[in-house]
Design a protein around this motif. Structure first.
Motif, short mmCIF file in Angstrom:
data_model
loop_
_atom_site.label_atom_id
_atom_site.label_comp_id
_atom_site.label_asym_id
_atom_site.label_seq_id
_atom_site.Cartn_x
_atom_site.Cartn_y
_atom_site.Cartn_z
N ARG A 87 0.83 -1.21 0.00
CA ARG A 87 0.00 0.00 0.00
C ARG A 87 0.86 1.25 0.00
O ARG A 87 2.00 1.25 0.46
CB ARG A 87 -0.91 0.01 1.21
N TYR A 88 0.27 2.33 -0.51
CA TYR A 88 0.90 3.64 -0.40
C TYR A 88 0.71 4.14 1.03
O TYR A 88 -0.35 3.96 1.64
CB TYR A 88 0.27 4.64 -1.38
N VAL A 89 1.76 4.75 1.57
CA VAL A 89 1.73 5.29 2.94
C VAL A 89 2.39 6.67 2.94
O VAL A 89 3.20 6.96 2.06
CB VAL A 89 2.47 4.35 3.93
N PRO A 90 2.08 7.51 3.93
CA PRO A 90 2.77 8.80 4.03
C PRO A 90 4.26 8.62 4.34
O PRO A 90 5.09 9.40 3.91
CB PRO A 90 2.06 9.52 5.17
N ALA A 107 6.38 9.50 -3.64
CA ALA A 107 5.35 8.63 -3.05
C ALA A 107 6.06 7.39 -2.52
O ALA A 107 7.14 7.03 -2.99
CB ALA A 107 4.31 8.26 -4.10
N PHE A 108 5.41 6.74 -1.53
CA PHE A 108 6.07 5.64 -0.84
C PHE A 108 5.13 4.44 -0.71
O PHE A 108 3.99 4.60 -0.29
CB PHE A 108 6.54 6.08 0.55
N ILE A 109 5.65 3.28 -1.06
CA ILE A 109 4.90 2.03 -0.94
C ILE A 109 5.55 1.21 0.16
O ILE A 109 6.77 1.00 0.16
CB ILE A 109 4.91 1.24 -2.27
N TYR A 140 16.13 3.66 -13.79
CA TYR A 140 14.73 3.22 -13.67
C TYR A 140 13.81 4.40 -13.87
O TYR A 140 14.09 5.52 -13.44
CB TYR A 140 14.48 2.60 -12.29
N GLN A 141 12.67 4.15 -14.50
CA GLN A 141 11.75 5.24 -14.82
C GLN A 141 10.87 5.61 -13.63
O GLN A 141 10.56 6.78 -13.43
CB GLN A 141 10.88 4.84 -16.01
N THR A 142 10.48 4.65 -12.81
CA THR A 142 9.55 4.90 -11.71
C THR A 142 10.19 4.72 -10.34
O THR A 142 9.99 5.54 -9.46
CB THR A 142 8.32 3.98 -11.85
N PHE A 143 10.96 3.67 -10.13
CA PHE A 143 11.56 3.41 -8.82
C PHE A 143 12.64 4.43 -8.50
O PHE A 143 13.42 4.82 -9.37
CB PHE A 143 12.20 2.01 -8.78
N ARG A 144 12.70 4.84 -7.23
CA ARG A 144 13.75 5.75 -6.76
C ARG A 144 14.63 5.09 -5.70
O ARG A 144 15.81 5.38 -5.63
CB ARG A 144 13.14 7.03 -6.19
N MET A 158 9.56 -3.88 3.51
CA MET A 158 10.44 -3.07 2.69
C MET A 158 9.72 -1.78 2.34
O MET A 158 8.49 -1.74 2.32
CB MET A 158 10.77 -3.79 1.37
N GLY A 159 10.51 -0.75 2.07
CA GLY A 159 9.96 0.51 1.59
C GLY A 159 10.39 0.72 0.15
O GLY A 159 11.53 0.46 -0.21
N LEU A 160 9.47 1.20 -0.66
CA LEU A 160 9.74 1.47 -2.07
C LEU A 160 9.40 2.93 -2.34
O LEU A 160 8.24 3.33 -2.22
CB LEU A 160 8.91 0.54 -2.95
N GLY A 161 10.42 3.73 -2.64
CA GLY A 161 10.21 5.11 -3.04
C GLY A 161 10.01 5.18 -4.54
O GLY A 161 10.80 4.61 -5.30
#
Length: 190
Positions: A87-90, A107-109, A140-144, A158-161
């Protein structure tokens, strides 16, 4: 019917056909606008995706990949995938402590796999050398950024920016061998 009646009907049909063709040519009769197709045919969303089951498998690896329409995160397990929350989270938080995990992106998943990253004796089955950078995401185009948030009480997080809140999907795939993969694809665009 007589020939004269048939001829009158044919003239009316020809006149109607000519009027329709002329109206179409003038733009009076136009086809309905086409509905916009989802990006790359994807009909994903950005709301939480979850499966509450608990896994007997252990997390053994995390890797990423690039595709034409999306970036992919793969979590390898040494048995069948059973349970996750994506899920997306703050802000992504560490398991156990609740401390924030700093991430690059807009944004953060938060990805939680209902499987530990340690065996029954407490030995790690996945121990990344750099918990802040689980993968090299250059180009990468979307992942940070992908960061490890910990493994606590049977859950691994895990956190995905990512560059923006974009649609994503979650897949549980078998293999390789007796293992499985939890896959999270995040689209490049809506």
């Amino acid at each position: 019917m007589k020939k004269t009646q048939l001829k009158k009907i044919q003239l009316k049909v020809n006149a109607l056909l000519a009027a329709v063709l002329m109206a179409a040519g003038l733009g009076i009769l136009a086809p309905a606008p086409a509905a916009a197709d989802p990006y790359c045919g994807q009909a994903w969303g950005s709301l939480v995706k979850t499966d509450p089951a608990m896994s007997q498998a252990k997390v053994v690896n995390v890797r990423t990949g690039q595709h034409y329409c999306f970036d992919r995160l793969v979590i390898d397990l040494n048995g069948p995938v059973a349970g996750y929350t994506v899920r997306y989270v703050p802000a992504v938080v560490q398991d156990g402590s609740g401390l924030p995990v700093p991430l690059r992106g807009q944004a953060f998943i938060q990805l939680t796999v209902n499987a530990p990253a340690y065996d029954d004796a407490g030995n790690p089955t996945y121990n990344p050398p750099n918990k802040n950078e689980l993968a090299d995401l250059a180009g990468y185009q979307t992942f940070r950024q992908v960061a490890w948030a910990g493994s606590f009480e049977g859950y691994s997080t895990m956190g995905l920016g990512v560059r923006a809140r974009l649609p994503f999907r979650v897949l549980a795939l078998p293999g390789p061998d007796s293992g499985s993969r939890l896959v999270v694809d995040v689209a490049h665009f809506w």
